[in-house]
Design a protein around this motif. Structure first.
Motif, short mmCIF file in Angstrom:
data_model
loop_
_atom_site.label_atom_id
_atom_site.label_comp_id
_atom_site.label_asym_id
_atom_site.label_seq_id
_atom_site.Cartn_x
_atom_site.Cartn_y
_atom_site.Cartn_z
N SER A 36 21.44 72.96 45.42
CA SER A 36 21.63 72.43 44.08
C SER A 36 20.84 73.24 43.05
CB SER A 36 21.20 70.96 44.02
OG SER A 36 22.02 70.17 44.85
N LEU A 37 19.63 73.64 43.40
CA LEU A 37 18.83 74.47 42.50
C LEU A 37 19.50 75.83 42.28
CD1 LEU A 37 16.30 75.06 40.82
CD2 LEU A 37 15.16 75.73 42.95
N ILE A 38 20.01 76.42 43.34
CA ILE A 38 20.70 77.70 43.21
C ILE A 38 21.89 77.57 42.25
CG2 ILE A 38 22.13 79.39 44.46
CD1 ILE A 38 20.20 78.96 46.87
N ARG A 39 22.65 76.48 42.39
CA ARG A 39 23.79 76.24 41.47
C ARG A 39 23.30 76.02 40.05
NH1 ARG A 39 25.73 73.42 45.86
NH2 ARG A 39 25.03 71.46 45.02
N PHE A 43 24.21 80.31 40.25
CA PHE A 43 24.68 81.09 41.38
C PHE A 43 25.26 80.17 42.45
CE2 PHE A 43 21.17 83.26 39.30
CZ PHE A 43 21.77 84.47 38.99
N ASP A 44 25.89 80.77 43.45
CA ASP A 44 26.48 80.00 44.54
C ASP A 44 26.14 80.72 45.84
OD1 ASP A 44 28.12 78.71 46.43
OD2 ASP A 44 29.68 78.35 44.94
N TYR A 45 25.51 80.00 46.76
CA TYR A 45 25.13 80.60 48.04
C TYR A 45 26.34 81.17 48.77
CZ TYR A 45 23.02 81.20 52.61
OH TYR A 45 22.60 81.73 53.80
N PHE A 46 27.49 80.54 48.62
CA PHE A 46 28.71 81.02 49.26
C PHE A 46 29.02 82.46 48.82
CE2 PHE A 46 33.40 81.35 49.57
CZ PHE A 46 33.53 81.15 50.94
N LYS A 124 16.50 93.90 45.11
CA LYS A 124 17.37 95.08 45.04
C LYS A 124 18.83 94.74 45.30
CE LYS A 124 13.95 98.61 46.01
NZ LYS A 124 13.56 99.71 46.87
N VAL A 125 19.07 93.85 46.24
CA VAL A 125 20.45 93.51 46.61
C VAL A 125 21.07 92.52 45.63
CG1 VAL A 125 21.90 92.56 48.45
CG2 VAL A 125 19.95 93.99 49.04
N PHE A 126 20.27 91.59 45.13
CA PHE A 126 20.75 90.57 44.18
C PHE A 126 19.82 90.53 42.97
CE2 PHE A 126 22.30 89.14 48.33
CZ PHE A 126 23.65 88.97 48.06
N PRO A 127 19.82 91.58 42.14
CA PRO A 127 18.87 91.64 41.03
C PRO A 127 19.03 90.50 40.02
CG PRO A 127 20.50 93.41 40.87
CD PRO A 127 20.68 92.75 42.20
N GLU A 128 20.26 90.03 39.79
CA GLU A 128 20.45 88.93 38.83
C GLU A 128 19.85 87.64 39.38
OE1 GLU A 128 23.14 90.65 40.14
OE2 GLU A 128 23.46 92.06 38.49
N TRP A 129 20.08 87.39 40.67
CA TRP A 129 19.49 86.21 41.30
C TRP A 129 17.97 86.30 41.23
CZ3 TRP A 129 21.68 83.06 45.73
CH2 TRP A 129 23.08 83.04 45.72
N TYR A 130 17.44 87.46 41.61
CA TYR A 130 16.00 87.64 41.63
C TYR A 130 15.38 87.36 40.25
CZ TYR A 130 11.40 89.70 41.84
OH TYR A 130 10.04 89.88 41.75
#
Length: 139
Positions: A36-39, A43-46, A124-130
């Motif tokens: 839920s926090l990721i959403r 973002f979406d874990y999927f 490095k792989v998910f800079p926006e998420w990071y």
């Protein structure tokens, strides 16, 4: 610090014979809070899975302070405690309907390639998420 709040209505089968939530169900609730926090952060874990990466649990800690009894409502609060670029640590607090802290815990996760479980640098792989996780993390 950004906190995701999720109201939970415990289901009958989640209670044990003593009329309190069986301890393993809190781990399921922690995962609900994490996703839920990721959403909430946009973002979406999927999507991570679809791009060939997963984020397995490295460590889980749970401290039980008070049992949640049958009929009590639940509020789960989730936050990012640490976002170090490789490992992310999430914090969880579970309150009953009276606002009493009943359970708190944390989980740490690495991002790995699905194909070989080799850890990668999250930043490095998910800079926006990071970047979003770093901004949302507990100061």
């Amino acid at each position: 610090m950004q906190v995701c709040e999720v109201a939970i209505e415990p289901r009958y089968f989640e209670y044990d014979m003593m009329g309190i939530i069986y301890h393993s169900h809190y781990l399921e609730w922690f995962e609900l809070g994490r996703l839920s926090l990721i959403r909430q952060l946009g973002f979406d874990y999927f999507d991570m899975e679809q791009s060939g990466y997963i984020s397995p649990v490295h460590e889980m800690k749970v401290e039980y302070k008070r049992g949640i009894r049958y009929g009590e409502s639940v509020l789960l609060k989730t936050r990012i405690i640490d976002n170090g670029g490789v490992k992310t640590v999430y914090g969880y607090e579970v309150y009953n309907g009276e606002g009493t802290l009943c359970v708190e815990g944390s989980s740490s996760h690495y991002v790995v390639r699905r194909e070989d479980f080799k850890p990668v640098q999250f930043k490095k792989v998910f800079p926006e998420w990071y970047a979003a996780f770093a901004e949302a993390a507990t100061p």
